[in-house]
Motif scaffolding. Structure first.
Motif, PDB file in Angstrom:
ATOM      1  N   THR A 211       9.675  -9.729  -9.491  1.00 39.61           N
ATOM      2  CA  THR A 211       9.485  -8.759  -8.618  1.00 39.61           C
ATOM      3  C   THR A 211       8.087  -8.794  -7.909  1.00 39.61           C
ATOM      4  O   THR A 211       8.082  -8.650  -6.579  1.00 39.61           O
ATOM      5  N   LEU A 212       6.997  -9.007  -8.417  1.00 37.21           N
ATOM      6  CA  LEU A 212       5.799  -9.138  -7.789  1.00 37.21           C
ATOM      7  C   LEU A 212       5.545 -10.316  -7.052  1.00 37.21           C
ATOM      8  O   LEU A 212       4.884 -10.513  -5.873  1.00 37.21           O
ATOM      9  N   LEU A 213       5.520 -11.511  -7.372  1.00 39.44           N
ATOM     10  CA  LEU A 213       5.330 -12.887  -6.887  1.00 39.44           C
ATOM     11  C   LEU A 213       6.174 -12.834  -5.281  1.00 39.44           C
ATOM     12  O   LEU A 213       5.566 -13.397  -4.365  1.00 39.44           O
ATOM     13  N   PRO A 214       7.365 -12.457  -5.254  1.00 35.84           N
ATOM     14  CA  PRO A 214       8.139 -12.461  -4.023  1.00 35.84           C
ATOM     15  C   PRO A 214       7.272 -11.642  -2.953  1.00 35.84           C
ATOM     16  O   PRO A 214       7.306 -11.802  -1.786  1.00 35.84           O
ATOM     17  N   VAL A 215       6.741 -10.638  -3.399  1.00 38.33           N
ATOM     18  CA  VAL A 215       6.113  -9.405  -2.569  1.00 38.33           C
ATOM     19  C   VAL A 215       4.703 -10.306  -2.171  1.00 38.33           C
ATOM     20  O   VAL A 215       4.232 -10.360  -1.053  1.00 38.33           O
ATOM     21  N   ILE A 216       3.915 -10.867  -2.950  1.00 36.89           N
ATOM     22  CA  ILE A 216       2.586 -11.637  -2.742  1.00 36.89           C
ATOM     23  C   ILE A 216       2.829 -12.695  -1.593  1.00 36.89           C
ATOM     24  O   ILE A 216       2.293 -12.946  -0.617  1.00 36.89           O
ATOM     25  N   LEU A 217       4.011 -13.567  -1.967  1.00 36.26           N
ATOM     26  CA  LEU A 217       4.478 -14.807  -1.380  1.00 36.26           C
ATOM     27  C   LEU A 217       4.847 -14.082   0.292  1.00 36.26           C
ATOM     28  O   LEU A 217       4.433 -14.808   1.192  1.00 36.26           O
ATOM     29  N   LYS A 218       5.591 -13.054   0.359  1.00 37.18           N
ATOM     30  CA  LYS A 218       6.016 -12.622   1.354  1.00 37.18           C
ATOM     31  C   LYS A 218       4.927 -12.099   2.417  1.00 37.18           C
ATOM     32  O   LYS A 218       4.633 -12.492   3.661  1.00 37.18           O
ATOM     33  N   HIS A 219       3.980 -11.688   1.873  1.00 35.46           N
ATOM     34  CA  HIS A 219       2.667 -11.139   2.828  1.00 35.46           C
ATOM     35  C   HIS A 219       1.597 -12.119   2.787  1.00 35.46           C
ATOM     36  O   HIS A 219       0.757 -11.766   3.384  1.00 35.46           O
ATOM     37  N   ALA A 220       1.597 -13.237   2.295  1.00 32.73           N
ATOM     38  CA  ALA A 220       0.718 -14.217   2.222  1.00 32.73           C
ATOM     39  C   ALA A 220       0.417 -15.014   3.347  1.00 32.73           C
ATOM     40  O   ALA A 220      -0.532 -15.596   3.698  1.00 32.73           O
ATOM     41  N   GLY A 221       1.317 -14.845   4.443  1.00 32.64           N
ATOM     42  CA  GLY A 221       1.046 -15.320   5.682  1.00 32.64           C
ATOM     43  C   GLY A 221       1.209 -17.090   5.649  1.00 32.64           C
ATOM     44  O   GLY A 221       0.343 -17.648   6.465  1.00 32.64           O
ATOM     45  N   GLY A 222       1.845 -17.520   4.756  1.00 28.80           N
ATOM     46  CA  GLY A 222       1.832 -19.025   4.700  1.00 28.80           C
ATOM     47  C   GLY A 222       0.824 -19.583   3.909  1.00 28.80           C
ATOM     48  O   GLY A 222       0.631 -21.069   3.594  1.00 28.80           O
ATOM     49  N   VAL A 223      -0.223 -18.928   3.299  1.00 29.46           N
ATOM     50  CA  VAL A 223      -1.153 -19.520   2.515  1.00 29.46           C
ATOM     51  C   VAL A 223      -0.878 -19.707   1.118  1.00 29.46           C
ATOM     52  O   VAL A 223      -0.072 -19.166   0.598  1.00 29.46           O
ATOM     53  N   PRO A 224      -1.240 -20.748   0.569  1.00 28.79           N
ATOM     54  CA  PRO A 224      -0.615 -21.370  -0.591  1.00 28.79           C
ATOM     55  C   PRO A 224      -0.924 -20.157  -1.615  1.00 28.79           C
ATOM     56  O   PRO A 224      -2.059 -19.757  -1.659  1.00 28.79           O
ATOM     57  N   VAL A 225       0.237 -20.215  -2.640  1.00 25.48           N
ATOM     58  CA  VAL A 225      -0.310 -19.077  -3.700  1.00 25.48           C
ATOM     59  C   VAL A 225      -0.036 -19.740  -4.815  1.00 25.48           C
ATOM     60  O   VAL A 225       0.658 -20.418  -5.192  1.00 25.48           O
ATOM     61  N   GLU A 226      -1.179 -19.536  -5.940  1.00 23.09           N
ATOM     62  CA  GLU A 226      -1.290 -20.250  -7.082  1.00 23.09           C
ATOM     63  C   GLU A 226      -1.020 -19.044  -8.268  1.00 23.09           C
ATOM     64  O   GLU A 226      -1.114 -17.816  -8.040  1.00 23.09           O
ATOM     65  N   LEU A 227      -0.963 -19.627  -9.464  1.00 23.60           N
ATOM     66  CA  LEU A 227      -0.732 -18.666 -10.534  1.00 23.60           C
ATOM     67  C   LEU A 227      -1.630 -19.013 -11.817  1.00 23.60           C
ATOM     68  O   LEU A 227      -1.621 -20.183 -12.210  1.00 23.60           O
ATOM     69  N   HIS A 228      -2.278 -17.893 -12.113  1.00 22.41           N
ATOM     70  CA  HIS A 228      -3.197 -17.914 -13.344  1.00 22.41           C
ATOM     71  C   HIS A 228      -2.951 -16.998 -14.478  1.00 22.41           C
ATOM     72  O   HIS A 228      -2.962 -15.892 -14.022  1.00 22.41           O
ATOM     73  N   SER A 229      -2.518 -17.512 -15.630  1.00 23.96           N
ATOM     74  CA  SER A 229      -2.029 -16.632 -16.471  1.00 23.96           C
ATOM     75  C   SER A 229      -2.927 -16.945 -17.983  1.00 23.96           C
ATOM     76  O   SER A 229      -3.604 -18.221 -17.960  1.00 23.96           O
ATOM     77  N   HIS A 230      -2.649 -16.196 -18.895  1.00 24.26           N
ATOM     78  CA  HIS A 230      -3.066 -16.628 -20.369  1.00 24.26           C
ATOM     79  C   HIS A 230      -2.142 -16.376 -21.471  1.00 24.26           C
ATOM     80  O   HIS A 230      -1.161 -15.730 -20.989  1.00 24.26           O
ATOM     81  N   CYS A 231      -2.225 -17.142 -22.492  1.00 21.41           N
ATOM     82  CA  CYS A 231      -1.110 -17.074 -23.261  1.00 21.41           C
ATOM     83  C   CYS A 231      -1.292 -16.104 -24.505  1.00 21.41           C
ATOM     84  O   CYS A 231      -0.617 -16.032 -25.411  1.00 21.41           O
ATOM     85  N   THR A 232      -1.787 -14.943 -24.115  1.00 20.95           N
ATOM     86  CA  THR A 232      -2.161 -13.979 -25.056  1.00 20.95           C
ATOM     87  C   THR A 232      -0.972 -13.020 -25.651  1.00 20.95           C
ATOM     88  O   THR A 232      -0.980 -12.822 -26.829  1.00 20.95           O
ATOM     89  N   THR A 233       0.022 -13.280 -24.922  1.00 23.20           N
ATOM     90  CA  THR A 233       1.314 -12.295 -25.371  1.00 23.20           C
ATOM     91  C   THR A 233       2.320 -13.368 -25.747  1.00 23.20           C
ATOM     92  O   THR A 233       3.543 -13.151 -25.999  1.00 23.20           O
ATOM     93  N   GLY A 234       2.068 -14.739 -25.438  1.00 25.40           N
ATOM     94  CA  GLY A 234       3.198 -15.970 -25.743  1.00 25.40           C
ATOM     95  C   GLY A 234       3.992 -16.162 -24.682  1.00 25.40           C
ATOM     96  O   GLY A 234       4.760 -17.008 -24.872  1.00 25.40           O
ATOM     97  N   LEU A 235       3.999 -15.336 -23.306  1.00 24.76           N
ATOM     98  CA  LEU A 235       4.800 -15.742 -22.294  1.00 24.76           C
ATOM     99  C   LEU A 235       4.709 -16.361 -21.132  1.00 24.76           C
ATOM    100  O   LEU A 235       5.271 -16.694 -20.309  1.00 24.76           O
ATOM    101  N   ALA A 236       3.263 -17.075 -21.121  1.00 26.83           N
ATOM    102  CA  ALA A 236       2.797 -17.650 -19.875  1.00 26.83           C
ATOM    103  C   ALA A 236       3.690 -18.790 -19.663  1.00 26.83           C
ATOM    104  O   ALA A 236       3.888 -18.978 -18.713  1.00 26.83           O
ATOM    105  N   ASP A 237       3.977 -19.461 -20.568  1.00 26.22           N
ATOM    106  CA  ASP A 237       4.595 -20.880 -20.406  1.00 26.22           C
ATOM    107  C   ASP A 237       6.160 -20.523 -19.666  1.00 26.22           C
ATOM    108  O   ASP A 237       6.393 -21.052 -18.559  1.00 26.22           O
TER     109      ASP A 237
END
Length: 515
Positions: A211-237
């Motif tokens: 739900t969140l990434l499509p919102v950011i991508l939609k409003h980013a105006g074509g600027v490349p979007v990266e993702l930075h996460s941590h493995c703290t919950t075991g879900l990052a991969d």
């Protein structure tokens, strides 16, 4: 002894892989966030030097490096190494890869903002050395958009740095999809090169990222979007693979042993799984695997933690304390001999965060919340003693993004009625010229680098202790065995040649000296 060297290499296409429109980009976090999350930022200069040349050739788009004030203080105070020499080494050993670090209008997140002249001098020097090519800045934690961005981003652009603006992710009643859509729109006028979603707590789930990434991508105006996460919950991969499906093309990963755990996912697992989804990468695993093995050997020798995959931890969604802060909290509680009360501190942090209006649990707010929680636990009474930073928080010093307008009103009234609040409110920040700083810290004969070190360390005493410790320890790098072999050949004149082959690469050393 004279030597002739003959070598053959596999074709470039075989070594790197051909470019593809489906290639993903990789931002490496090993030296900065990996070390911060797993080693309490304790990566020594020699450890980085042992693998830096290989990292530069491994195909990363960006490599994070520890070259801002908070890391400089760590190097001087704890590691007893010169951070300027560390920065020069990284610039020298990694000339071909963009080097990045968190940046902004502060030297240290837990100290008053420095004069603008100091910020300008510091980043000018780091950029001139060649140790920093990209400035990563969080934009939604303490009013940066309406405050410091007006002069820090133009400064970094004048220095030729790429601008990467981070939207820090959290879970709270006020951090909705519309909140992130609005923040994305607000940063576009600054013309960033990159926007990235910074999940410092490892809180993203598959459902939330959908739900969140499509919102950011939609409003980013074509600027490349990266993702930075941590493995703290075991879900990052899992979240990373979903992000690729949604349109993100650059992910932040680490090299083992500074991957997994509370750090970023391993570059090896991410690129392997991405390949199964039809994505390629420019990562040269044949170069990176030996570097990872070298780092792991050093970690074992120095008894440093080795990142390992973590089990799913729902507690992370309760307290939201990021991995790097947990690493440092463990270290600090152990020094105070109360490590056994870690769970109590984390539980208390939930209430403290709610009381202060749900600040995003990222530096400096996460440290403020955790510190106050530790005080509450140690004293046995909530808010019997309150740190200055949270009184300043209640005064609105960290901007609307911090959440102070959402604070518990009774707590806010109580804090603002204290004598300490009146003292802090009365303080007036005076802009100090660079000449004033120089006059205070040694006069015109002090070099810029020495001046900045003295400013960061509040004097010369700790710098003198750092220099008295001698040069940093060195470790084997990928070139060291070859140099050792050449020296040994000089001792054994009867050996006329040595032929080395690994995969498609080969090397022949011939001893042309008289036998």
């Amino acid at each position: 002894m004279s030597l002739s060297v003959a070598g053959t290499q596999a074709p470039a296409s075989a070594r790197r892989g051909s470019a593809s429109i489906m290639d993903i980009g990789i931002v490496d976090t090993t030296f900065r966030d990996g070390s911060q999350s797993l080693w309490a930022s304790g990566i020594h200069t020699g450890i980085m030097e042992a693998v830096a040349e290989d990292m530069d050739r491994a195909g990363f788009d960006v490599i994070e490096v520890p070259v801002i004030g908070v890391y400089f203080k760590k190097f001087v105070r704890d590691l007893k190494e010169d951070p300027w020499e560390m920065a020069r080494m990284l610039a020298r050993k990694m000339p071909n890869t963009v080097k990045s670090c968190m940046a902004g209008a502060i030297i240290h997140p837990f100290e008053p903002p420095p004069p603008q002249s100091i910020i300008e001098l510091f980043y000018s020097r780091v950029a001139e050395i060649g140790a920093l090519n990209r400035a990563q800045m969080t934009c939604n934690t303490y009013g940066q958009i309406k405050g410091t961005f007006s002069w820090t981003i133009p400064l970094f652009k004048r220095l030729g740095l790429q601008i990467a603006l981070a939207l820090s992710y959290t879970i709270s009643p006020r951090h909705s999809d519309e909140y992130y859509a609005q923040k994305t729109r607000e940063i576009l006028p600054f013309k960033p090169d990159v926007i990235y979603l910074k999940d410092q707590g490892g809180l993203l789930t598959l459902d939330r990222v959908r739900t969140l990434l499509p919102v950011i991508l939609k409003h980013a105006g074509g600027v490349p979007v990266e993702l930075h996460s941590h493995c703290t919950t075991g879900l990052a991969d899992l979240v990373y693979m979903e992000a690729l499906k949604l349109g993100v093309r650059t992910l932040h990963t680490g090299v083992p042993p500074l991957a997994n755990g509370s750090a970023q996912p391993s570059v090896f697992s991410v690129t392997r799984n991405a390949k199964l989804l039809g994505f390629g990468s420019r990562i040269r695993e044949s170069i990176l695997r030996p570097a990872s093995e070298r780092l792991s050997a050093i970690a074992l020798k120095e008894r440093l933690p080795i990142g390992a995959p973590l089990e799913y931890d729902y507690g992370q969604y309760v307290h939201q304390v990021p991995g790097g802060v947990i690493s440092n909290l463990r270290h600090q509680l152990a020094e105070l001999r109360i490590l056994h009360r870690l769970d109590e501190v984390l539980e208390e942090s939930v209430q403290v965060r709610k009381d202060f209006g749900y600040p995003i649990m990222i530096t400096p707010h996460s440290q403020f919340v955790v510190t106050q929680s530790a005080i509450n636990v140690a004293t046995g009474e909530r808010y019997k003693h309150v740190i200055d930073e949270l009184i300043l928080f209640a005064l609105g010093a960290y901007g609307e993004d911090s959440g102070y307008t959402w604070m518990d009103q009774n707590l806010k009234d109580r804090l603002l009625a204290t004598g300490r609040a009146k003292e802090l409110r009365a303080r007036k920040r005076r802009e100090v010229s660079l000449k004033d700083v120089r006059d205070t810290l040694g006069g015109p004969g002090v070099t810029d680098e020495e001046l900045l070190l003295r400013y960061i360390m509040k004097g010369e005493d700790e710098i003198a202790l750092m220099r008295a410790a001698g040069p940093p320890k060195r470790y084997f790098s990928s070139t060291t065995p070859l140099l050792t072999l050449i020296k040994e050949l000089d001792k054994h004149r009867q050996v006329r040649h040595v032929h080395i082959q690994r995969g498609g690469d080969s090397l022949t050393l011939r001893n042309q000296s008289p036998s």
